[in-house]
Write a protein that holds these residues in place. Structure first.
Motif, PDB file in Angstrom:
ATOM      1  N   SER A   1      25.820 -45.208 -13.201  1.00  0.00           N
ATOM      2  CA  SER A   1      26.521 -46.503 -13.810  1.00  0.00           C
ATOM      3  C   SER A   1      25.701 -46.873 -14.852  1.00  0.00           C
ATOM      4  CB  SER A   1      26.724 -47.593 -12.703  1.00  0.00           C
ATOM      5  OG  SER A   1      27.280 -48.609 -13.066  1.00  0.00           O
ATOM      6  N   THR A   2      24.370 -47.229 -14.716  1.00  0.00           N
ATOM      7  CA  THR A   2      23.620 -47.799 -15.740  1.00  0.00           C
ATOM      8  C   THR A   2      23.162 -46.955 -16.911  1.00  0.00           C
ATOM      9  OG1 THR A   2      21.709 -47.204 -14.542  1.00  0.00           O
ATOM     10  CG2 THR A   2      22.568 -49.594 -14.101  1.00  0.00           C
ATOM     11  N   HIS A   3      23.202 -45.569 -16.790  1.00  0.00           N
ATOM     12  CA  HIS A   3      22.972 -44.899 -17.922  1.00  0.00           C
ATOM     13  C   HIS A   3      24.305 -43.941 -18.369  1.00  0.00           C
ATOM     14  CE1 HIS A   3      18.818 -45.259 -15.971  1.00  0.00           C
ATOM     15  NE2 HIS A   3      18.377 -44.869 -17.198  1.00  0.00           N
ATOM     16  N   ARG A   4      25.139 -44.015 -17.714  1.00  0.00           N
ATOM     17  CA  ARG A   4      26.308 -43.640 -18.506  1.00  0.00           C
ATOM     18  C   ARG A   4      26.420 -42.176 -18.340  1.00  0.00           C
ATOM     19  NH1 ARG A   4      28.036 -48.124 -23.118  1.00  0.00           N
ATOM     20  NH2 ARG A   4      27.977 -49.974 -21.853  1.00  0.00           N
ATOM     21  N   THR A   5      25.925 -41.352 -17.638  1.00  0.00           N
ATOM     22  CA  THR A   5      25.664 -40.159 -17.672  1.00  0.00           C
ATOM     23  C   THR A   5      26.904 -39.304 -17.939  1.00  0.00           C
ATOM     24  OG1 THR A   5      26.034 -39.926 -15.208  1.00  0.00           O
ATOM     25  CG2 THR A   5      23.608 -40.174 -16.330  1.00  0.00           C
ATOM     26  N   ASP A   6      27.987 -39.549 -17.224  1.00  0.00           N
ATOM     27  CA  ASP A   6      29.384 -39.115 -17.217  1.00  0.00           C
ATOM     28  C   ASP A   6      29.901 -39.239 -18.746  1.00  0.00           C
ATOM     29  OD1 ASP A   6      29.160 -38.218 -14.678  1.00  0.00           O
ATOM     30  OD2 ASP A   6      30.542 -39.837 -13.884  1.00  0.00           O
ATOM     31  N   GLU A   7      30.010 -40.489 -19.145  1.00  0.00           N
ATOM     32  CA  GLU A   7      30.478 -40.979 -20.501  1.00  0.00           C
ATOM     33  C   GLU A   7      29.616 -40.090 -21.388  1.00  0.00           C
ATOM     34  OE1 GLU A   7      30.932 -44.896 -23.455  1.00  0.00           O
ATOM     35  OE2 GLU A   7      30.321 -44.940 -21.244  1.00  0.00           O
ATOM     36  N   ASN A   8      28.453 -39.981 -21.491  1.00  0.00           N
ATOM     37  CA  ASN A   8      27.526 -39.206 -22.381  1.00  0.00           C
ATOM     38  C   ASN A   8      27.797 -37.721 -22.334  1.00  0.00           C
ATOM     39  OD1 ASN A   8      26.437 -41.670 -23.376  1.00  0.00           O
ATOM     40  ND2 ASN A   8      24.543 -41.167 -21.762  1.00  0.00           N
ATOM     41  N   GLU A   9      28.265 -37.150 -21.007  1.00  0.00           N
ATOM     42  CA  GLU A   9      28.394 -35.771 -21.174  1.00  0.00           C
ATOM     43  C   GLU A   9      29.869 -35.657 -21.761  1.00  0.00           C
ATOM     44  OE1 GLU A   9      28.247 -34.714 -16.860  1.00  0.00           O
ATOM     45  OE2 GLU A   9      26.124 -34.498 -17.180  1.00  0.00           O
ATOM     46  N   ARG A  10      30.805 -36.495 -21.340  1.00  0.00           N
ATOM     47  CA  ARG A  10      32.137 -36.435 -22.045  1.00  0.00           C
ATOM     48  C   ARG A  10      31.963 -36.476 -23.684  1.00  0.00           C
ATOM     49  NH1 ARG A  10      33.562 -39.512 -17.690  1.00  0.00           N
ATOM     50  NH2 ARG A  10      33.558 -41.257 -18.874  1.00  0.00           N
ATOM     51  N   ARG A  11      31.196 -37.445 -24.246  1.00  0.00           N
ATOM     52  CA  ARG A  11      30.940 -37.778 -25.740  1.00  0.00           C
ATOM     53  C   ARG A  11      30.112 -36.499 -26.144  1.00  0.00           C
ATOM     54  NH1 ARG A  11      26.774 -42.031 -28.034  1.00  0.00           N
ATOM     55  NH2 ARG A  11      27.037 -41.863 -30.027  1.00  0.00           N
TER      56      ARG A  11
END
Length: 434
Positions: free
Chosen positions: A251-261
């Motif tokens: 949640s804090t490092h936004r790993t999923d969002e970063n992977e999608r990006r």
């Protein structure tokens, strides 16, 4: 009716080839007839004069055809003019002159003119003899120029990798103009790659950290504890804490969002690389077309081989080959000597009997002319003196007549005065007698 001997002689002289050849030497046939044994000499000299004019005509034909780039009827005009000029000039150079032994200056001048004309006549013939080697060298030089032009165009028009690209040194006249270049897309793709690389490092770092946490979760959650009150098995509190930690890290490092990006960036990069490849292909095609047009334009300038270009190529061939250098200058010297041959034959063969007779007749004619001039001068002076004497006699006669008329007038006046005085005296006497 038969022709007279004089008519037969005139017809034979008209069709006498030897006589026509001697005309080219400028000799006087009437004077040469007194030393008939020298006719063959001047006939041969006339043949030499005619031969040099023919060589000069052939040289001018080669020069004119090379200048025009093809054999043309227009080349006949300068060829004929040059032949007649050389023929007449050689005729003037070999025409016998009186007192030639005493005039070294004109002899040297004629030899110098003959040598200069020989050099002018010899050059086109030398170029014709070495035409094959000259044309091969010119073809190699032209192909080399085109290859260097093509290389400079490729060097000075590289595929741009950025919007602002300075041309290499010395490319002022080799830079081509293009409607569009892939430089802007290259900048954008480079920027996107930089961002993608930075994000990839971040995602890899987060994934490595998260992978460690997940490993701890799996190891911890593999153990179950039994609840004494219910008899059921459940996860340990540490397992639950690690799961919460993993969830909080995502949640804090936004790993999923970063992977999608990151995936979106890879998709954009794939599309941009496709467009950049197409743009580079278009640029390469445009560059190839521009180079082709530039090379074709340069090749169009290399039309027919000119005379100066041939002379430069011949000198280039001679400078690198001693044998060829010697051969070229030997051929040049040969044609120079051939063109100067009439003068050399004339003035190196010594003074002939005809020359001595011509000198004698010339000197005699000068003396006769001088005496005739003096005689004419004396006659003119005598006529002038006679005219002056007649005028002086006329003046004296007129003066005497004038003096006689004056005396007659004075006498008549005196007579009238005497008559008047006598009449007056008689009148006075009559008057006094009364």
């Amino acid at each position: 009716m038969t022709d007279s001997p004089a008519t037969d002689r005139a017809v034979s002289e008209r069709f006498d080839l030897a006589r026509r050849l001697r005309v080219l030497t400028g000799v006087d046939e009437s004077l040469l007839a007194r030393v008939g044994y020298e006719r063959n000499r001047y006939t041969a000299l006339g043949g030499v004069v005619l031969g040099t004019s023919v060589i000069a005509a052939f040289s001018m034909w080669n020069f004119a055809t090379e200048a025009l780039g093809r054999a043309s009827f227009l080349a006949v005009i300068p060829t004929v003019i040059w032949m007649l000029f050389i023929l007449n000039l050689d005729r003037w150079l070999v025409t016998p002159q009186p007192n030639t032994r005493r005039r070294v200056g004109p002899l040297l001048l004629r030899l110098m003119i003959a040598l200069v004309l020989g050099a002018v006549v010899a050059e086109p013939l030398v170029l014709r003899i070495f035409a094959t080697a000259v044309e091969e060298r010119i073809a190699d030089e032209r192909n080399g120029d085109l290859d260097r032009l093509r290389g400079n165009l490729l060097r000075c028009n590289p595929v741009p990798s950025a919007t602002d690209v300075s041309s290499p040194a010395g490319c002022g006249r080799y830079v081509l103009s293009f409607g569009a270049t892939p430089g802007g897309q290259s900048d954008e793709l480079s920027s996107l790659r930089s961002e993608s690389a930075a994000l990839q490092k971040r995602v890899d770092r987060d994934n490595d950290k998260l992978e460690g946490i997940d490993t701890e979760v799996r190891n911890e959650c593999r153990h179950l504890i039994r609840i004494a009150s219910t008899g059921f098995y459940q996860r340990t509190s540490e397992c639950l804490r690690l799961r919460a930690k993993a969830k909080d890290y995502r949640s804090t490092h936004r790993t999923d969002e970063n992977e999608r990006r990151l995936a979106a960036m890879h998709g954009r990069m794939a599309k941009m690389e496709g467009k950049l490849t197409a743009s580079r292909g278009t640029f390469l095609q445009a560059r190839a077309e521009g180079i082709k047009q530039r090379v074709a334009k340069e090749r169009a300038k290399q039309k027919e081989i000119g005379v100066l270009e041939r002379m430069g190529a011949l000198d280039g061939l001679a400078s690198g080959n001693a044998v060829l250098f010697a051969g070229i200058w030997l051929v040049r010297a040969l044609f120079v000597l051939l063109d100067a041959l009439p003068v050399l034959v004339k003035f190196l063969s010594g003074e002939s009997a005809y020359d001595r007779m011509l000198t004698s007749e010339s000197n005699s004619a000068v003396k006769i002319h001088s005496e005739q001039v003096r005689l004419t001068e004396r006659r003119a002076m005598a006529d002038i003196e006679i005219a002056q004497e007649a005028i002086e006699q006329e003046v004296r006669r007129s003066r005497a007549e004038s003096e006689a008329a004056h005396r007659e007038l004075v006498a008549a006046v005196n007579i009238r005065l005497r008559k008047a005085v006598n009449g007056l005296e008689e009148e006075l006497r009559r008057t006094s007698g009364v």
